[in-house]
Design a protein around this motif. Structure first.
Motif, PDB file in Angstrom:
ATOM      1  N   VAL A   1      -9.989  -9.951   4.038  1.00  0.00           N
ATOM      2  CA  VAL A   1     -10.110  -8.510   4.209  1.00  0.00           C
ATOM      3  C   VAL A   1      -8.722  -7.896   4.320  1.00  0.00           C
ATOM      4  O   VAL A   1      -7.808  -8.505   4.872  1.00  0.00           O
ATOM      5  N   PRO A   2      -8.543  -6.675   3.794  1.00  0.00           N
ATOM      6  CA  PRO A   2      -7.231  -6.013   3.866  1.00  0.00           C
ATOM      7  C   PRO A   2      -7.112  -5.182   5.134  1.00  0.00           C
ATOM      8  O   PRO A   2      -8.037  -4.460   5.514  1.00  0.00           O
ATOM      9  N   LEU A   3      -5.965  -5.263   5.785  1.00  0.00           N
ATOM     10  CA  LEU A   3      -5.704  -4.476   6.983  1.00  0.00           C
ATOM     11  C   LEU A   3      -4.364  -3.769   6.829  1.00  0.00           C
ATOM     12  O   LEU A   3      -3.331  -4.425   6.660  1.00  0.00           O
ATOM     13  N   ALA A   4      -4.374  -2.448   6.884  1.00  0.00           N
ATOM     14  CA  ALA A   4      -3.155  -1.646   6.788  1.00  0.00           C
ATOM     15  C   ALA A   4      -2.813  -1.122   8.172  1.00  0.00           C
ATOM     16  O   ALA A   4      -3.561  -0.336   8.750  1.00  0.00           O
ATOM     17  N   THR A   5      -1.682  -1.581   8.721  1.00  0.00           N
ATOM     18  CA  THR A   5      -1.359  -1.211  10.096  1.00  0.00           C
ATOM     19  C   THR A   5       0.128  -1.383  10.355  1.00  0.00           C
ATOM     20  O   THR A   5       0.811  -2.165   9.697  1.00  0.00           O
ATOM     21  N   TYR A   6       0.638  -0.651  11.352  1.00  0.00           N
ATOM     22  CA  TYR A   6       1.987  -0.864  11.857  1.00  0.00           C
ATOM     23  C   TYR A   6       1.982  -1.846  13.024  1.00  0.00           C
ATOM     24  O   TYR A   6       3.036  -2.264  13.486  1.00  0.00           O
ATOM     25  N   GLU A   7       0.797  -2.161  13.548  1.00  0.00           N
ATOM     26  CA  GLU A   7       0.697  -3.084  14.684  1.00  0.00           C
ATOM     27  C   GLU A   7       0.592  -4.508  14.150  1.00  0.00           C
ATOM     28  O   GLU A   7      -0.495  -5.061  13.968  1.00  0.00           O
ATOM     29  N   SER A   8       1.731  -5.123  13.921  1.00  0.00           N
ATOM     30  CA  SER A   8       1.777  -6.416  13.245  1.00  0.00           C
ATOM     31  C   SER A   8       1.006  -7.535  13.939  1.00  0.00           C
ATOM     32  O   SER A   8       0.504  -8.433  13.255  1.00  0.00           O
ATOM     33  N   PRO A   9       0.856  -7.562  15.274  1.00  0.00           N
ATOM     34  CA  PRO A   9       0.057  -8.640  15.871  1.00  0.00           C
ATOM     35  C   PRO A   9      -1.411  -8.603  15.469  1.00  0.00           C
ATOM     36  O   PRO A   9      -2.130  -9.586  15.687  1.00  0.00           O
TER      37      PRO A   9
ATOM     38  N   ALA B   1       5.490   7.280   3.140  1.00  0.00           N
ATOM     39  CA  ALA B   1       4.049   7.272   2.907  1.00  0.00           C
ATOM     40  C   ALA B   1       3.480   5.871   2.822  1.00  0.00           C
ATOM     41  O   ALA B   1       2.329   5.702   2.469  1.00  0.00           O
ATOM     42  N   ALA B   2       4.282   4.866   3.116  1.00  0.00           N
ATOM     43  CA  ALA B   2       3.827   3.489   2.969  1.00  0.00           C
ATOM     44  C   ALA B   2       3.431   2.905   4.317  1.00  0.00           C
ATOM     45  O   ALA B   2       4.132   3.061   5.306  1.00  0.00           O
ATOM     46  N   VAL B   3       2.287   2.218   4.333  1.00  0.00           N
ATOM     47  CA  VAL B   3       1.816   1.511   5.521  1.00  0.00           C
ATOM     48  C   VAL B   3       1.708   0.039   5.165  1.00  0.00           C
ATOM     49  O   VAL B   3       1.109  -0.307   4.140  1.00  0.00           O
ATOM     50  N   PRO B   4       2.285  -0.863   5.967  1.00  0.00           N
ATOM     51  CA  PRO B   4       2.193  -2.288   5.652  1.00  0.00           C
ATOM     52  C   PRO B   4       0.741  -2.763   5.585  1.00  0.00           C
ATOM     53  O   PRO B   4      -0.068  -2.432   6.459  1.00  0.00           O
ATOM     54  N   LEU B   5       0.439  -3.505   4.544  1.00  0.00           N
ATOM     55  CA  LEU B   5      -0.926  -3.998   4.340  1.00  0.00           C
ATOM     56  C   LEU B   5      -0.895  -5.490   4.068  1.00  0.00           C
ATOM     57  O   LEU B   5      -0.086  -5.965   3.263  1.00  0.00           O
ATOM     58  N   ARG B   6      -1.754  -6.227   4.737  1.00  0.00           N
ATOM     59  CA  ARG B   6      -1.890  -7.658   4.474  1.00  0.00           C
ATOM     60  C   ARG B   6      -3.362  -8.041   4.431  1.00  0.00           C
ATOM     61  O   ARG B   6      -4.197  -7.418   5.076  1.00  0.00           O
ATOM     62  N   TRP B   7      -3.617  -9.085   3.658  1.00  0.00           N
ATOM     63  CA  TRP B   7      -4.968  -9.651   3.583  1.00  0.00           C
ATOM     64  C   TRP B   7      -5.081 -10.769   4.607  1.00  0.00           C
ATOM     65  O   TRP B   7      -4.198 -11.608   4.725  1.00  0.00           O
ATOM     66  N   VAL B   8      -6.169 -10.765   5.342  1.00  0.00           N
ATOM     67  CA  VAL B   8      -6.391 -11.708   6.431  1.00  0.00           C
ATOM     68  C   VAL B   8      -7.689 -12.476   6.172  1.00  0.00           C
ATOM     69  O   VAL B   8      -8.659 -11.929   5.656  1.00  0.00           O
TER      70      VAL B   8
ATOM     71  N   LEU C   1      -7.952   2.454   6.416  1.00  0.00           N
ATOM     72  CA  LEU C   1      -6.805   2.848   5.608  1.00  0.00           C
ATOM     73  C   LEU C   1      -6.680   1.999   4.352  1.00  0.00           C
ATOM     74  O   LEU C   1      -6.278   2.485   3.294  1.00  0.00           O
ATOM     75  N   ALA C   2      -7.035   0.733   4.457  1.00  0.00           N
ATOM     76  CA  ALA C   2      -6.909  -0.173   3.311  1.00  0.00           C
ATOM     77  C   ALA C   2      -8.002   0.032   2.280  1.00  0.00           C
ATOM     78  O   ALA C   2      -7.839  -0.354   1.120  1.00  0.00           O
TER      79      ALA C   2
ATOM     80  N   MET D   1       0.852  -1.194   0.000  1.00  0.00           N
ATOM     81  CA  MET D   1       0.000   0.000   0.000  1.00  0.00           C
ATOM     82  C   MET D   1       0.879   1.233   0.000  1.00  0.00           C
ATOM     83  O   MET D   1       1.734   1.403   0.859  1.00  0.00           O
ATOM     84  N   THR D   2       0.716   2.130  -0.958  1.00  0.00           N
ATOM     85  CA  THR D   2       1.492   3.362  -0.998  1.00  0.00           C
ATOM     86  C   THR D   2       0.568   4.534  -1.251  1.00  0.00           C
ATOM     87  O   THR D   2      -0.212   4.532  -2.189  1.00  0.00           O
ATOM     88  N   VAL D   3       0.642   5.529  -0.373  1.00  0.00           N
ATOM     89  CA  VAL D   3      -0.145   6.747  -0.527  1.00  0.00           C
ATOM     90  C   VAL D   3       0.823   7.877  -0.802  1.00  0.00           C
ATOM     91  O   VAL D   3       1.740   8.107  -0.019  1.00  0.00           O
ATOM     92  N   THR D   4       0.641   8.576  -1.906  1.00  0.00           N
ATOM     93  CA  THR D   4       1.558   9.645  -2.288  1.00  0.00           C
ATOM     94  C   THR D   4       0.840  10.980  -2.215  1.00  0.00           C
ATOM     95  O   THR D   4      -0.168  11.185  -2.876  1.00  0.00           O
ATOM     96  N   ALA D   5       1.376  11.895  -1.393  1.00  0.00           N
ATOM     97  CA  ALA D   5       0.731  13.185  -1.199  1.00  0.00           C
ATOM     98  C   ALA D   5       1.144  14.208  -2.242  1.00  0.00           C
ATOM     99  O   ALA D   5       0.476  15.210  -2.433  1.00  0.00           O
ATOM    100  N   GLY D   6       2.243  13.990  -2.919  1.00  0.00           N
ATOM    101  CA  GLY D   6       2.690  14.977  -3.892  1.00  0.00           C
ATOM    102  C   GLY D   6       3.995  14.543  -4.505  1.00  0.00           C
ATOM    103  O   GLY D   6       4.574  13.529  -4.129  1.00  0.00           O
ATOM    104  N   PRO D   7       4.513  15.305  -5.466  1.00  0.00           N
ATOM    105  CA  PRO D   7       5.725  14.895  -6.179  1.00  0.00           C
ATOM    106  C   PRO D   7       6.959  14.837  -5.300  1.00  0.00           C
ATOM    107  O   PRO D   7       7.916  14.149  -5.622  1.00  0.00           O
ATOM    108  N   ASP D   8       6.954  15.530  -4.159  1.00  0.00           N
ATOM    109  CA  ASP D   8       8.132  15.538  -3.305  1.00  0.00           C
ATOM    110  C   ASP D   8       8.025  14.556  -2.143  1.00  0.00           C
ATOM    111  O   ASP D   8       8.886  14.508  -1.276  1.00  0.00           O
ATOM    112  N   THR D   9       6.951  13.789  -2.103  1.00  0.00           N
ATOM    113  CA  THR D   9       6.743  12.854  -1.000  1.00  0.00           C
ATOM    114  C   THR D   9       7.594  11.610  -1.190  1.00  0.00           C
ATOM    115  O   THR D   9       7.558  10.970  -2.234  1.00  0.00           O
TER     116      THR D   9
END
Length: 368
Positions: free
Chosen positions: A37-45, A14-21, A245-246, A1-9
């Motif tokens: 279902v997709p879950l985008a999170t830094y909380e891996s557990p 801007a990337a948040v880890p995303l996995r399908w569960v 987020l996903a 998952m990559t979210v880009t806010a602008g050309p200088d980002t």
């Protein structure tokens, strides 16, 4: 998952880890399906935790039963009068104009319909809370556009009032209040599951009685002591934020979205477990849905199909509620066993997160 806010980002920033569960097995009045279902999170557990709940859903006969009981989006406006008496008379005049207000609403959008109107008078202040159906959109902008047109119409036709604000905090948007749970804002969904006694022991390593007792003491009494507002749950916000987020939702809506109630019963050793989410604000179209990864995720979830208006958003809402139940069930089960919660966090959070990718958790893990 990559979210880009602008050309200088920077992409890494801007990337948040995303996995399908999953997959999750779901039935109910909106859809009967089995889907990851997709879950985008830094909380891996969170991934294996939701995965464990998803595995339980696949092993039970009906899986998770998700019932949508209401849906609406609101916007409140403020007008001012000379005194309370004038404000009250203005409120009566506004209610008498409901038919014309519905016409004004339809002119503002192809999909907006005015469902109801509520008011509060405080001194000379008149708060008007408009409630709309908004099709497949979450409806923030649609409701505000309609409210703007309605406010202009009322200022021109109702004597004795003047402009106060287009947004009056009686909606209520992205704030923890009681009014949304009482009157409704977003999708009101109840997700529930009945887990047989043997499965509770083998898969959750606990008993229905232990989970029910913990829910009462932690979620109900603990939240009461903390002064919670129409909310008694362990961590709805974790699953909702990752799901939002996903799928391109306005993430700030977890403020009211995570206000919900977990209800648990021991039914002769079987576990009845439910999560009521009265303020789920989701949409399958609108702002945030044009990003490539969001579009791909919504298509994979089956939420961009050729269906009657509103059905894709309803499906998305029940998938969100079912996801919340999976994570809530797994966490409460873990917390009945001393040390299990920290063991899971230590195991997963001390391992560096991989770069975002298509990996999935199949729900076989026993981690919380």
């Amino acid at each position: 998952m990559t979210v880009t806010a602008g050309p200088d980002t920077a992409l890494d920033a801007a990337a948040v880890p995303l996995r399908w569960v999953g997959p999750l097995r779901i039935s109910g009045n909106v859809t009967t399906t089995e889907t990851e279902v997709p879950l985008a999170t830094y909380e891996s557990p969170l991934w294996p935790s939701v995965g464990r709940g998803a595995k339980i859903s696949r092993l039970t006969e009906d899986g998770i039963r998700a019932t949508l009981v209401d849906e609406r989006m609101t916007r409140s406006v403020l007008v001012e009068a000379a005194d309370a008496g004038a404000a009250y008379e203005a409120a009566r005049a506004v209610h008498a104009r409901m038919d014309e207000l519905r016409v004004v609403t339809r002119r503002s959008s192809r999909f907006a319909e005015l469902l109801a109107l509520r008011h509060e008078v405080t001194g000379p202040l008149l708060f008007l809370r408009f409630e709309f159906s908004t099709g497949d959109a979450s409806g923030h902008n649609m409701a505000t556009l309609a409210a703007d047109a309605l406010l202009a119409h009322l200022l021109a036709t109702v004597p004795g009032i003047s402009y106060g604000s287009i947004s009056a905090n009686y909606c209520t948007d992205k704030k923890a209040t009681a009014v949304n749970g009482i009157l409704g804002r977003g999708k009101n969904v109840i997700a529930e599951i009945l887990v047989p006694r043997q499965m509770v022991a083998e898969r959750l390593h606990t008993t229905a009685a232990a989970i029910a007792r913990l829910n009462t003491h932690k979620n109900l009494v603990g939240t009461l002591l903390a002064g919670g507002i129409r909310s008694a749950n362990a961590h709805f916000a974790n699953m909702l934020l990752a799901f939002y987020l996903a799928t391109g939702q306005d993430a700030a809506n977890i403020v009211e979205g995570s206000q919900g109630i977990t209800l648990v019963e021991d039914r002769d050793g079987d576990l009845y477990f439910s999560c009521t989410l009265p303020n789920l604000i989701v949409g399958s179209v609108g702002n945030g849905k044009g990003l490539d990864f969001v579009d791909a995720n919504l298509r994979r979830l089956g939420c961009q199909e050729d269906r009657p208006v509103g059905d894709n958003a309803r499906r998305l809402a029940v998938l969100a509620a079912a996801t919340v139940l999976c994570g809530e069930l797994s966490l409460l089960a873990a917390q009945t066993n001393p040390g299990e919660l920290m063991k899971a966090h230590t195991r997963f959070e001390r391992t560096p997160l991989e770069r975002p990718g298509p990996e999935r958790h199949n729900g076989d893990s026993d981690a919380h």
